[in-house]
Design an enzyme around this catalytic site. Structure first.
Site, PDB file in Angstrom:
ATOM      1  N   GLU A 132      77.683  51.675 -93.102  1.00 58.44           N
ATOM      2  CA  GLU A 132      78.746  52.485 -92.482  1.00 58.44           C
ATOM      3  C   GLU A 132      79.501  53.279 -93.549  1.00 58.44           C
ATOM      4  O   GLU A 132      79.844  54.454 -93.351  1.00 58.44           O
ATOM      5  CB  GLU A 132      79.696  51.559 -91.705  1.00 58.44           C
ATOM      6  CG  GLU A 132      80.979  52.182 -91.181  1.00 58.44           C
ATOM      7  CD  GLU A 132      80.818  52.989 -89.901  1.00 58.44           C
ATOM      8  OE1 GLU A 132      79.844  53.763 -89.828  1.00 58.44           O
ATOM      9  OE2 GLU A 132      81.653  52.849 -88.997  1.00 58.44           O
ATOM     10  N   THR A 184      84.548  61.952 -88.176  1.00 63.21           N
ATOM     11  CA  THR A 184      85.682  61.040 -88.385  1.00 63.21           C
ATOM     12  C   THR A 184      86.574  61.529 -89.528  1.00 63.21           C
ATOM     13  O   THR A 184      87.806  61.466 -89.425  1.00 63.21           O
ATOM     14  CB  THR A 184      85.148  59.620 -88.678  1.00 63.21           C
ATOM     15  OG1 THR A 184      84.361  59.214 -87.555  1.00 63.21           O
ATOM     16  CG2 THR A 184      86.269  58.620 -88.863  1.00 63.21           C
TER      17      THR A 184
HETATM   18  N1  HSE Z   1      89.416  53.906 -86.435  1.00 63.03           N
HETATM   19  C1  HSE Z   1      88.666  55.075 -86.816  1.00 63.03           C
HETATM   20  C2  HSE Z   1      89.477  56.311 -86.582  1.00 63.03           C
HETATM   21  C3  HSE Z   1      87.425  55.211 -85.968  1.00 63.03           C
HETATM   22  O1  HSE Z   1      90.069  56.423 -85.523  1.00 63.03           O
HETATM   23  O2  HSE Z   1      89.526  57.167 -87.464  1.00 63.03           O
HETATM   24  C4  HSE Z   1      86.191  55.069 -86.735  1.00 63.03           C
HETATM   25  O3  HSE Z   1      86.080  53.796 -87.282  1.00 63.03           O
END
Ligand code: HSE
Length: 313
Positions: A132, A184
């Site tokens: 990841e 992201t």
């Molecule tokens: N928690 C992360 C975000 C999502 O919202 O940026 C991807 O892991």
């Protein structure tokens, strides 16, 4: 005993659950990625083929999320054999459904199956996180639920920091994924660097309400708490086409709340029955259809199972 090939399914996941930015996630029953691994005589990792990514993912095993996770598992056992991977991408890329985590987890679990299952899911976690991290940094809010299943509280990257919570009995989800990519990294770049103390208190209270509601099997309170995000959604809303319209349409169809799935652009409606989830999925889809924005809608329950071996021999 080693196997010569293994095929693994790893589910889509939804990170954040609205207010639980970077610390909550859940696994869906469908869809998911499939990775096939075959034992090679030569050491190392090869990526033989990727289906379903429109040629967008790197075939370089040192950069591909599945390739990196596979190499990490091989390193754990110091074996002098290698694996050849084939990826069947069923999850859209950069869509908020944990696509990179699913490929990393599926590859780690497939290599473990090839090696004769020397490692537990907990022991495979660091390898899946390595995969990841190749694309989106070290965080486990997708990898955790993808590997272990269920609804997970992820307060760190060690397996002891990933706690499974109960799955509320009536919980059903509806998702709609518009055909736009929201990487992201981009969705994180729009977030505030600091938050006022008052917002922090409200957000903490909402997370606490959410966890309480999950343990009390109360989907309505869960949905209300999820939708109380006053920090992340306001900063990201402009990246999610027609969020307000989708929310209104889903609620008219019986949904209790709508949140951004992970970093988006998938939007998720929280529902208390299958008919409501199906109606919410159709209503959300029709918002995008009317705006001529291509999209895919689905409904799913939370899966209590994470990645699993479909075949190994
Ligand atoms: N928690 C992360 C975000 C999502 O919202 O940026 C991807 O892991």
């Amino acid at each position: 005993m080693m196997n010569t090939s293994a095929e693994v399914f790893a589910p889509a996941t939804m990170a954040n659950l609205g207010v639980g930015f970077d610390i909550l996630g859940l696994a869906l029953e469908e869809p998911g990625d499939i990775v096939r691994a075959e034992l090679m005589d030569a050491p190392g990792v090869e990526i033989a083929h990727i289906e379903g990514d429109d040629g967008k993912l790197t075939r370089d095993p040192a950069k591909n999320t599945a390739g990196v996770a596979a190499a990490s598992v091989l390193r754990l056992l110091s074996v002098d054999r290698g694996v050849r991977l084939t990826l069947f991408k069923r999850l859209p890329l950069a869509s908020g459904l944990g696509s990179s985590a699913a490929s990393a987890v599926a590859a780690a679990v497939a290599v473990n199956a090839i090696l004769g299952y020397p490692f537990s899911a907990e022991q495979l976690l660091p390898a899946a996180l390595d995969g990841e991290a190749a694309v989106s940094g070290y965080h486990a809010d997708n990898v955790g639920p993808c590997l272990f299943g269920g609804i997970t509280l992820v307060s760190g990257i060690e397996s002891t920091r990933i706690r499974r919570m109960p799955i509320p009995t009536a919980l059903h989800l509806a998702m709609v994924t518009p055909d736009i990519a929201v990487p992201t990294a981009m969705a994180r770049s729009v977030l505030p660097a600091t938050v006022p103390l008052r917002d922090m208190v409200r957000q903490t209270a909402a997370v606490a309400r959410l966890i309480d509601a999950i343990y009390r099997d109360d989907v309505e309170a869960m949905a209300q708490a999820m939708e109380s995000d006053g920090i992340i959604e306001p900063a990201r809303a402009h990246l999610m086409p027609m969020l307000a319209e989708v929310r209104v349409a889903a609620k008219r169809a019986g949904a209790l709340a709508v949140v951004i799935s992970g970093a988006g652009p998938t939007l998720c409606a929280i529902c208390d029955s299958e008919p409501h989830a199906r109606a919410a999925a159709a209503a959300m889809q029709s918002v995008y259809d009317n705006a001529q924005i291509p999209c895919v809608s689905r409904s799913s329950r939370v899966s209590s199972r994470g990645a699993r071996v479909l075949a190994a021999n």
